[in-house]
Design an enzyme around this catalytic site. Structure first.
Site, PDB file in Angstrom:
ATOM      1  N   ASN A 242       0.909  -1.156   0.000  1.00 37.82           N
ATOM      2  CA  ASN A 242       0.000   0.000   0.000  1.00 37.82           C
ATOM      3  C   ASN A 242       0.945   1.202   0.000  1.00 37.82           C
ATOM      4  O   ASN A 242       1.224   1.802   1.028  1.00 37.82           O
ATOM      5  CB  ASN A 242      -0.889   0.012   1.247  1.00 37.82           C
ATOM      6  N   GLU A 323      -8.044  -3.717  -2.828  1.00 32.11           N
ATOM      7  CA  GLU A 323      -8.326  -3.061  -1.548  1.00 32.11           C
ATOM      8  C   GLU A 323      -8.173  -1.538  -1.636  1.00 32.11           C
ATOM      9  O   GLU A 323      -7.552  -0.905  -0.782  1.00 32.11           O
ATOM     10  CB  GLU A 323      -7.426  -3.632  -0.439  1.00 32.11           C
ATOM     11  N   ARG A 356       1.342  -8.165  -8.126  1.00 34.00           N
ATOM     12  CA  ARG A 356       0.601  -9.040  -7.206  1.00 34.00           C
ATOM     13  C   ARG A 356      -0.767  -9.449  -7.759  1.00 34.00           C
ATOM     14  O   ARG A 356      -1.436  -8.641  -8.413  1.00 34.00           O
ATOM     15  CB  ARG A 356       0.405  -8.354  -5.856  1.00 34.00           C
ATOM     16  N   ARG A 368     -15.169 -14.643  -3.011  1.00 39.28           N
ATOM     17  CA  ARG A 368     -13.839 -14.013  -3.089  1.00 39.28           C
ATOM     18  C   ARG A 368     -12.756 -15.026  -3.470  1.00 39.28           C
ATOM     19  O   ARG A 368     -11.746 -14.670  -4.096  1.00 39.28           O
ATOM     20  CB  ARG A 368     -13.529 -13.368  -1.730  1.00 39.28           C
ATOM     21  N   LYS A 392      -0.417 -15.056  -3.521  1.00 41.44           N
ATOM     22  CA  LYS A 392      -0.411 -15.513  -2.118  1.00 41.44           C
ATOM     23  C   LYS A 392      -0.612 -17.023  -2.084  1.00 41.44           C
ATOM     24  O   LYS A 392      -1.281 -17.580  -2.963  1.00 41.44           O
ATOM     25  CB  LYS A 392      -1.524 -14.825  -1.323  1.00 41.44           C
ATOM     26  N   ASP A 397      -6.481 -15.181   2.086  1.00 43.14           N
ATOM     27  CA  ASP A 397      -5.566 -14.213   2.682  1.00 43.14           C
ATOM     28  C   ASP A 397      -4.829 -14.777   3.895  1.00 43.14           C
ATOM     29  O   ASP A 397      -5.191 -14.470   5.030  1.00 43.14           O
ATOM     30  CB  ASP A 397      -6.352 -12.951   3.091  1.00 43.14           C
ATOM     31  N   GLU A 419       3.862 -15.856  -2.529  1.00 48.89           N
ATOM     32  CA  GLU A 419       4.001 -14.920  -1.405  1.00 48.89           C
ATOM     33  C   GLU A 419       3.478 -15.588  -0.138  1.00 48.89           C
ATOM     34  O   GLU A 419       2.316 -15.989  -0.065  1.00 48.89           O
ATOM     35  CB  GLU A 419       3.187 -13.648  -1.706  1.00 48.89           C
ATOM     36  N   GLU A 425      -0.096 -12.054  11.035  1.00 50.61           N
ATOM     37  CA  GLU A 425      -1.347 -11.300  10.991  1.00 50.61           C
ATOM     38  C   GLU A 425      -2.533 -12.128  11.498  1.00 50.61           C
ATOM     39  O   GLU A 425      -3.351 -11.638  12.265  1.00 50.61           O
ATOM     40  CB  GLU A 425      -1.607 -10.826   9.559  1.00 50.61           C
ATOM     41  N   TRP A 574     -15.899  -8.225   3.938  1.00 53.07           N
ATOM     42  CA  TRP A 574     -15.124  -7.719   5.075  1.00 53.07           C
ATOM     43  C   TRP A 574     -15.907  -7.941   6.371  1.00 53.07           C
ATOM     44  O   TRP A 574     -15.850  -7.153   7.302  1.00 53.07           O
ATOM     45  CB  TRP A 574     -14.777  -6.223   4.890  1.00 53.07           C
TER      46      TRP A 574
HETATM   47  C1  GCV Z   1      -0.827  -4.642   2.802  1.00 50.90           C
HETATM   48  C2  GCV Z   1      -4.539  -8.194   3.931  1.00 50.90           C
HETATM   49  C3  GCV Z   1      -3.998  -7.348   5.041  1.00 50.90           C
HETATM   50  C4  GCV Z   1      -3.608  -5.972   4.556  1.00 50.90           C
HETATM   51  C5  GCV Z   1      -2.610  -6.135   3.404  1.00 50.90           C
HETATM   52  C6  GCV Z   1      -3.282  -6.964   2.307  1.00 50.90           C
HETATM   53  C7  GCV Z   1      -2.347  -7.210   1.140  1.00 50.90           C
HETATM   54  O1  GCV Z   1      -5.775  -7.728   3.526  1.00 50.90           O
HETATM   55  O2  GCV Z   1      -4.924  -7.271   6.080  1.00 50.90           O
HETATM   56  O3  GCV Z   1      -3.037  -5.278   5.607  1.00 50.90           O
HETATM   57  O4  GCV Z   1      -2.215  -4.885   2.907  1.00 50.90           O
HETATM   58  O5  GCV Z   1      -3.653  -8.201   2.851  1.00 50.90           O
HETATM   59  O6  GCV Z   1      -1.753  -8.263   1.120  1.00 50.90           O
HETATM   60  O7  GCV Z   1      -2.225  -6.367   0.286  1.00 50.90           O
END
Ligand code: GCV
Length: 730
Positions: A242, A323, A356, A368, A392, A397, A419, A425, A574
């Site tokens: 981000n 996002e 990504r 999703r 990912k 996630d 990734e 998290e 969400w």
């Molecule tokens: C960097 C999830 C996390 C976000 C993260 C996002 C991503 O949603 O909660 O914090 O943002 O993944 O991988 O881009």
């Protein structure tokens, strides 16, 4: 003993004193024999206070005398055989290592000639930019230990492999350490912001002090580089995906260059995440449309500007149209249009574009799970060769357990990197001990069946399945400014495991855990085994009290607290209820043909594993099926009972983890022992919190009592909700 001491103090006669002292001595020997030597053994690692800063590079003095004598034979010189700065790092690392391990100051020579009794580097001419060039061999030859490679990086990795070997006090007779990396780009992704915060970071603030750079270069950057190089990591993305456009300004480029100067010495390339709308926000253009000639020119110029300051710059990492981040779709263009435009800017250079695939639309009707596949598979073959698509490990996630992403194997014409998330998290932040190697391995070993049996995710990622050479493994870093780098001392093992697996995905979780524990915590075998046992079970224990049977819990209001009741969010996906789908009938997300049919994105053999609720392995059950509360499972218990059993045994098992840790106490540094022991207490309390939240909330649908043998939660659902809501207050 106390009585004896009192008696001794009172004894007047010399003979009395001597014979009493003898008795005391004999008593001590007797106690020693009874309790055993292990409990008295002072572990070398405890000789100085350990704040965890040195990670796995402690280089504690070698205690085995015969081994030490053997090592000393090769400690008369380091034959650097060249002047390169990475070679210099390898030499200085060996010097530091030998000084600490053997107490010997070993001189370095650039031209060793025909001497023997040293460590000699041998650079073999190789082809540029082949991952095999980074491999190494460390062998005895001509009375020396010869570290050979086709690249300076390889020499550095060989030097670290030798030091690892020596830290474990292994013999050098018949020494032959040879290894090639299986993946070419092995990198950490930092989600670090310009203001020093870290998104999803739990170990203090960012390592990068942007406000001090470029004038002051924190010595810690070098220690960071050393730690990574010791694992074979060769790239680092310094800022959050981000991203801030600020990183594209000259002011920040020179700051980044100062960090890159440190990284370079350890064979690490520096990369940046980019804000796709930077041409507009920073460049003052009217658009950031990737097909606009002015925008293309802006990026070209930007890349040129970066290479002027950082000649070995690694490239860009991009999160686009995800996002809320801007991207090419804002202009009706595709991800490939965006990525290729950036790739064009890198044409004159060695850098790459990592794009990504973490995308999902805000469509309540859609699943999703399916989003990334739907957006990216049609683009296969459309990406520039300089682009790697970073996926990912799972389709949602970074959940405690996820099936592998169906993108793996389904884009044969596009290099796909993987990734992983090292930072915890969804794994209890820095207060829960969860060893992640089994998570990484589970995904890498999953069979996609795209080219028949044996088409594992690892084979997709290492390029062997579809023959691409730009291969990548990235880990979202768990490092921060905490003195011990990772907050939880055991979380260092996750950084370590990621690095080792990015080099060689065939290493086992157990082997890595044992190696890390020995290098970092203790050489005492008994203690090591109980810690390794704890580590290896920790992930399943976490899953049991947090998301058993294939439940998932992506982003929710309070990120670290249980909130399965959360049903309001800016978008349906969400919320928590979107994922677990609890109702009066049952629990879980139906992704079969009668549901979202996400399963169709996998090959038939994979579908077969998961499309029948009676045959789906229990760890994945609720990922793919909405299962009735009374449905009998393979364990003989109905769903509700099985859920409760796992939630309760998971939470209880944290006490077992505490016991395992305590068993190792006498062989651990007191500071580290106490730190982990206290965190395990938090973990135990929070595990019960999670268990109670799920049990009480799901009970409102299942309408069944807590099964016999388990004590019902003492709190009510309302009380648990209150304890979570505190975290939502200002
Ligand atoms: C960097 C999830 C996390 C976000 C993260 C996002 C991503 O949603 O909660 O914090 O943002 O993944 O991988 O881009």
């Amino acid at each position: 003993m106390i009585r004896l001491n009192r008696y001794l103090r009172n004894a007047t006669n010399q003979y009395d004193k001597i014979s009493i002292m003898n008795i005391r001595f004999l008593l001590l020997i007797f106690i020693y024999i009874l309790i055993g030597p292990a409990s008295f053994a002072t572990d070398p690692l405890t000789s100085e206070g350990d704040d965890g800063y040195r990670l796995w590079l402690k280089y504690e003095p070698v205690t085995e005398l015969s081994v030490k004598a053997e090592y000393i034979k090769y400690a008369t010189f380091i034959g650097q055989s060249g002047k390169g700065e990475i070679l210099q790092s390898a030499s200085s690392e060996l010097q530091t290592g030998f000084q600490k391990l053997l107490g010997k100051n070993v001189p370095v020579t650039e031209s060793p000639g025909k001497r023997s009794g040293g460590i000699v580097f041998k650079l073999i001419p190789g082809t540029a930019n082949d991952r095999q060039d980074e491999g190494y061999q460390v062998q005895l030859s001509g009375g020396n230990i010869v570290v050979s490679s086709k690249s300076e990086n390889g020499i550095l990795y060989g030097a670290f492999a030798l030091l690892r070997h020596m830290q474990m006090q292994l013999p050098v007779k018949n020494l032959n350490l040879a290894s090639n990396p299986k993946v070419r780009y092995r990198m950490l992704n930092h989600w670090d912001n310009t203001d020093g915060t870290i998104e999803r970071g739990y170990a203090g603030s960012s390592l990068w002090k942007w406000y001090e750079l470029p004038e002051r270069v924190d010595p810690r950057y070098q220690d960071y580089a050393r730690a990574n190089a010791s694992l074979g990591i060769n790239g680092t993305v310094l800022n959050n995906v981000n991203a801030s456009a600020r990183f594209m300004s000259q002011e920040y480029i020179v700051k980044v260059a100062a960090v890159a100067n440190v990284m370079r010495k350890y064979g690490i390339k520096t990369y940046l995440s980019v804000y796709f709308a930077a041409p507009k926000t920073l460049g003052g253009l009217t658009t950031s449309d990737p097909l606009d000639p002015q925008v293309r020119a802006w990026w070209k110029e930007k890349v040129t500007q970066i290479y002027k300051e950082i000649p070995d710059f690694g490239g860009f990492l991009v999160k686009a149209n995800s996002e809320g981040e801007p991207g090419p779709q804002d202009y009706g263009r595709t991800h490939a249009d965006g990525a290729n435009m950036l790739a064009e800017a890198f044409k004159p250079y060695d850098g790459i574009v990592i794009w990504r695939a973490f995308v999902y639309k805000a469509d309540p009707k859609e699943d999703r799970f399916k989003a990334a596949y739907e957006e990216f598979v049609p683009l296969d073959g459309k990406f520039d060769p300089k682009v790697i698509v970073q996926v990912k490990n799972g389709p949602i996630d970074f959940q405690p357990r996820e099936p592998f992403s169906p993108l793996f194997g389904n884009m044969p014409k596009t290099p796909l990197g993987i990734e992983f998330q090292i930072t915890q998290e969804y794994l209890g932040f820095a207060s829960h001990a969860v060893y992640e190697a089994p998570i990484f391995k589970e995904c890498l070993e999953s069979d996609t069946y795209v080219n028949g049996k044996g088409s594992t995710v690892a084979n997709v990622v290492d390029g062997s399945l579809h023959s691409y050479s730009r291969t990548l493994m990235a880990g979202v870093a768990n490092t921060g400014s905490d003195r011990n780098w990772t907050g939880h001392p055991l979380a260092q093992a996750n950084w370590y495991a990621f690095g080792r697996l990015s080099w060689d995905h065939q290493l086992s979780s157990e082997q890595i855990a044992r190696e890390w524990t020995e290098l970092t915590l203790t050489r005492n075998q008994k203690a090591r085994e109980s810690i390794v046992g704890l580590m290896l079970r920790s992930r399943e224990i976490y899953v049991d009290y947090n998301t058993p049977l294939g439940l998932s819990r992506p982003w929710m209001g309070v990120h670290f607290a249980p909130e399965p009741w959360q049903n309001k969010g800016a978008r349906p996906d969400w919320t928590a209820v979107y994922y677990h789908r609890a109702d009066s009938v049952g629990l879980g997300f139906n992704r079969t043909e009668s549901g979202s049919n996400a399963l169709v994105q996998y090959r038939p053999q994979v579908q077969q594993q998961w499309n029948n609720p009676d045959k789906t392995p229990l760890p994945y059950l609720l990922w793919f099926h909405h299962v009735g509360w009374d449905k009998k499972l393979s364990t003989g218990r109905i769903l509700w009972e099985e859920l409760c059993t796992r939630l309760y045994t998971g939470a209880d098992s944290v006490s077992w983890m505490q016991q395992q840790w305590d068993l190792a106490k006498s062989s651990l540094d007191p500071q580290i022992y106490t730190d982990v022991a206290q965190r395990l207490k938090i973990q135990h309390r929070e595990a019960i919190w999670w268990r109670n939240a799920w049990v009480l909330y799901l009970q409102t649908f299942a309408k069944q009592p807590v099964p016999k043998g388990f004590e019902p939660p003492k709190q009510t659902l309302e009380e648990v909700k209150k304890s979570v809501n505190i975290y939502l207050m200002r």
